[in-house]
Write a protein that holds these residues in place. Sequence first.
Motif, short mmCIF file in Angstrom:
data_model
loop_
_atom_site.label_atom_id
_atom_site.label_comp_id
_atom_site.label_asym_id
_atom_site.label_seq_id
_atom_site.Cartn_x
_atom_site.Cartn_y
_atom_site.Cartn_z
N ALA A 63 -25.51 65.99 45.09
CA ALA A 63 -26.56 66.97 44.86
C ALA A 63 -26.20 67.85 43.65
CB ALA A 63 -26.75 67.85 46.09
N ARG A 64 -24.93 68.16 43.53
CA ARG A 64 -24.46 68.98 42.41
C ARG A 64 -24.66 68.26 41.08
NH1 ARG A 64 -18.41 69.50 42.34
NH2 ARG A 64 -18.80 69.98 44.53
N HIS B 185 -23.88 74.31 44.82
CA HIS B 185 -24.06 72.97 45.40
C HIS B 185 -22.73 72.36 45.82
CE1 HIS B 185 -27.81 73.60 43.14
NE2 HIS B 185 -28.36 72.78 44.00
N ALA C 209 -28.21 68.55 40.13
CA ALA C 209 -28.51 69.93 39.74
C ALA C 209 -27.92 70.26 38.37
CB ALA C 209 -27.96 70.90 40.79
#
Lengths: 210, 210
Positions: B96-97, B91, B100
């Motif tokens: 977004a990381r 990612h 996640a």
Amino acid sequence: MGRTTKATGLDAGRDRYHHGNLREALLDAAADLIARDGVTGFSLNAAARAAGVSTAAPYRHFASREALIGAVVERGWIRFSAELDRVVAQHPDPLARLTALGRAYIDFAVSQPAVFRLFFDERGREPTRDAGLATFATLLDCVAQARASGRLPVELSDVDIAHAAWALVHGLAHLCLDGALTVTNPDVGPEETIAAAMAVLGTSLRAAAG
Amino acid sequence: MGRTTKATGLDAGRDRYHHGNLREALLDAAADLIARDGVTGFSLNAAARAAGVSTAAPYRHFASREALIGAVVERGWIRFSAELDRVVAQHPDPLARLTALGRAYIDFAVSQPAVFRLFFDERGREPTRDAGLATFATLLDCVAQARASGRLPVELSDVDIAHAAWALVHGLAHLCLDGALTVTNPDVGPEETIAAAMAVLGTSLRAAAG
DNA sequence: ACCTGAACACCGTTCAAGT
DNA sequence: ACCTGAACACCGTTCAAGT
């Protein structure tokens, strides 16, 4: 003379120790031992020893070691709930109350780590289920009142906000107990890290509310 | 013929079991037993039995029951860290990381509850301290990159946001393991409750960033 | 060097027996 | 009704002794 079949007068307390309140004595002893050594190190034999009875005596009052621990946990929930009720009564403003509830939650965890850990134990006990639900209801009610005063973002539901607040505070309590906060943030005390983390959710929620 | 002092050929694996890899066998057995019954129910004798050796044999490889558990935990940290590293690599976008990483954190907790609980045990072990710090560093780095792209509120510091995100996810993991989320939110699965709670922090942070 | 056998103190739990 | 004594299987740990 002096020997009576039933304890009376000044000696009543002492004599009844062995016929009537062993249950209470075991509860007290267990609470002390668990607070001192944690649940893992707790032994039913040690509790019996502390109460001055034989190793088999506790089984007349508790079905097992687990049952005695469960009774200690139940007593813990009662005191914890009372503490939260007091906080609710002291804070009429819902947002201030929310923060105060979070602090009380963490304060209890820090002051009684072993019992707090048992509150959320693997084996789901009856009292834990019910008391946990009641605690969450208190939190949800608080969020609903903050909503009513128009200080929460419309795109987020009450129940989601309540879960986020709960998880945040619950996580901070656990991380604090385990010493994690002093490892990741050694420059300041854990209380400040906790206050700052709680403020993150608070200020961003308020900002999002516009 | 057939009897040799040293195991060779096809029998090497079987014979070496008793002179060389008992340590590994005990680690495997302990990991299985702890995963199945939890740490509380784990016994060193049972691990020895599973490995097919006497009750005293483990002490040639581990100083105590605690030490064997510690080795299992260390192995857990290695696998967990590898998992998080994979998520980071997959990612590139920091926000977004972040999400996640949170999901991977909770996924690990759910898939290996007993080891996850041991990650943050009362007694602070060396590997836990170091691995915990490394994990937090990964999180903090992620927040710093989100900051660089101007998507975080200026009035909140990186370290405070990282602590809030960590506590939120840590709390969700614990509440999920203890079945609390299915009690307070019985209509939807715990995954949805988790996603919604994580979204609360995410959307309000983004909104506060303006 | 690595493992076994036997032993120690401790534990949870049961049950007949005491008062 | 409530507690004791003795017993059972189990545990963590140690240590002399085996190979």
